[in-house]
Design a protein around this motif. Sequence first.
Motif, short mmCIF file in Angstrom:
data_model
loop_
_atom_site.label_atom_id
_atom_site.label_comp_id
_atom_site.label_asym_id
_atom_site.label_seq_id
_atom_site.Cartn_x
_atom_site.Cartn_y
_atom_site.Cartn_z
N VAL A 109 -11.44 -26.17 5.67
CA VAL A 109 -11.06 -25.31 6.78
C VAL A 109 -9.59 -24.93 6.69
O VAL A 109 -8.74 -25.77 6.44
N THR A 110 -9.30 -23.65 6.93
CA THR A 110 -7.92 -23.18 6.99
C THR A 110 -7.78 -22.22 8.17
O THR A 110 -8.74 -21.55 8.55
N THR A 111 -6.58 -22.13 8.72
CA THR A 111 -6.33 -21.26 9.86
C THR A 111 -6.55 -19.78 9.54
O THR A 111 -7.15 -19.06 10.35
N PRO A 112 -6.07 -19.24 8.39
CA PRO A 112 -6.30 -17.82 8.11
C PRO A 112 -7.78 -17.44 8.10
O PRO A 112 -8.15 -16.36 8.56
N TYR A 113 -8.61 -18.32 7.59
CA TYR A 113 -10.05 -18.02 7.56
C TYR A 113 -10.59 -17.89 8.98
O TYR A 113 -11.38 -16.99 9.28
N MET A 114 -10.16 -18.76 9.87
CA MET A 114 -10.58 -18.71 11.28
C MET A 114 -10.09 -17.41 11.93
O MET A 114 -10.83 -16.73 12.66
N GLU A 115 -8.85 -17.04 11.66
CA GLU A 115 -8.27 -15.84 12.26
C GLU A 115 -9.02 -14.59 11.82
O GLU A 115 -9.30 -13.70 12.63
N ARG A 116 -9.33 -14.50 10.53
CA ARG A 116 -10.02 -13.33 10.02
C ARG A 116 -11.43 -13.22 10.61
O ARG A 116 -11.90 -12.12 10.93
N ASN A 117 -12.10 -14.34 10.77
CA ASN A 117 -13.42 -14.32 11.40
C ASN A 117 -13.35 -13.79 12.83
O ASN A 117 -14.19 -13.02 13.27
N LEU A 118 -12.31 -14.22 13.54
CA LEU A 118 -12.14 -13.76 14.93
C LEU A 118 -11.83 -12.27 14.97
O LEU A 118 -12.32 -11.54 15.84
N GLU A 119 -11.03 -11.79 14.03
CA GLU A 119 -10.71 -10.36 13.98
C GLU A 119 -11.97 -9.54 13.72
O GLU A 119 -12.22 -8.52 14.38
N PHE A 120 -12.78 -9.98 12.76
CA PHE A 120 -14.01 -9.27 12.46
C PHE A 120 -14.99 -9.34 13.63
O PHE A 120 -15.73 -8.39 13.90
N LEU A 121 -14.99 -10.47 14.33
CA LEU A 121 -15.87 -10.61 15.49
C LEU A 121 -15.49 -9.62 16.58
O LEU A 121 -16.36 -8.99 17.19
N VAL A 122 -14.20 -9.46 16.82
CA VAL A 122 -13.73 -8.50 17.82
C VAL A 122 -14.13 -7.08 17.44
O VAL A 122 -14.58 -6.28 18.28
N GLU A 123 -14.02 -6.74 16.14
CA GLU A 123 -14.42 -5.41 15.69
C GLU A 123 -15.91 -5.18 15.92
O GLU A 123 -16.33 -4.09 16.34
N CYS A 124 -16.70 -6.20 15.64
CA CYS A 124 -18.14 -6.09 15.86
C CYS A 124 -18.47 -5.92 17.34
O CYS A 124 -19.38 -5.18 17.71
N MET A 125 -17.74 -6.61 18.20
CA MET A 125 -17.97 -6.47 19.63
C MET A 125 -17.66 -5.05 20.08
O MET A 125 -18.37 -4.49 20.93
N ASP A 126 -16.61 -4.45 19.50
CA ASP A 126 -16.30 -3.05 19.82
C ASP A 126 -17.44 -2.12 19.36
O ASP A 126 -17.83 -1.19 20.08
N ASP A 127 -17.95 -2.38 18.16
CA ASP A 127 -19.06 -1.57 17.65
C ASP A 127 -20.29 -1.72 18.53
O ASP A 127 -21.00 -0.74 18.81
N LEU A 128 -20.56 -2.94 18.98
CA LEU A 128 -21.72 -3.18 19.84
C LEU A 128 -21.55 -2.47 21.18
O LEU A 128 -22.51 -1.93 21.73
#
Length: 226
Positions: A109-128
């Motif tokens: 586990v690393t912090t950047p990986y978590m951050e990128r997942n959250l960024e992509f999740l936010v983008e998907c929520m916008d698309d939804l």
Amino acid sequence: MMRCLREVNVDNNTVGWYQSTLLGSYQTVELIETFMNYQENIRRCVCIIYDPSKSNQGVLALKALKLSDSFMELYRSNNFTGEKLREKNLTWVDIFEEIPCDYDRLQLVTTPYMERNLEFLVECMDDLSMEQQKFQFYYRNLSRQQAQQQAWLQKRRAENMARKASGEEPLPEEDPSNPIFKPIPEPSRLDSFLITNQIGNYCNQINGVAGQNFSRLYLTKALHEN
């Protein structure tokens, strides 16, 4: 590789394909179309998803997927209306079936990986949210059309009552040439299904990362207390 296997008389049957992805972003119509094309020749084809961004963190990030039979049947008919989805009892989690692979124990586990997942999740929520706006617009138009049809029908009925009283033939209560009677096509739910599936994938990844982080935090806390 297939050619080399064939030359040394090793099994070399094609059973699918593999593709790379960025943080699990593979929920696309293109992937489904590739599955459908492979299905013409390989009944039980499999796609191996490889995530190099996750692998750079020290994890062999592989995922084996196939399309569910129920989704393939619906996709062939190209009918993703709400009524059809309810009839087939199909939800967004029923698009893909994952063939289990035991690589979770290798996850680092690393912090950047978590951050990128959250960024992509936010983008998907916008698309939804945009997909939901399409359906809201559709239902508003449908409600407006139904109100217009009802008003037209009441007016025609009143007119026919007057014509009947004067001995004239009543007019038909349907007018296909009138624009208000033209059916409004329902938007396809395929994109919203894929986006929701992608959101579920990001949430699972974030949950896995967060769970390991909490485990490490509790372990560190216990060590400090001792």
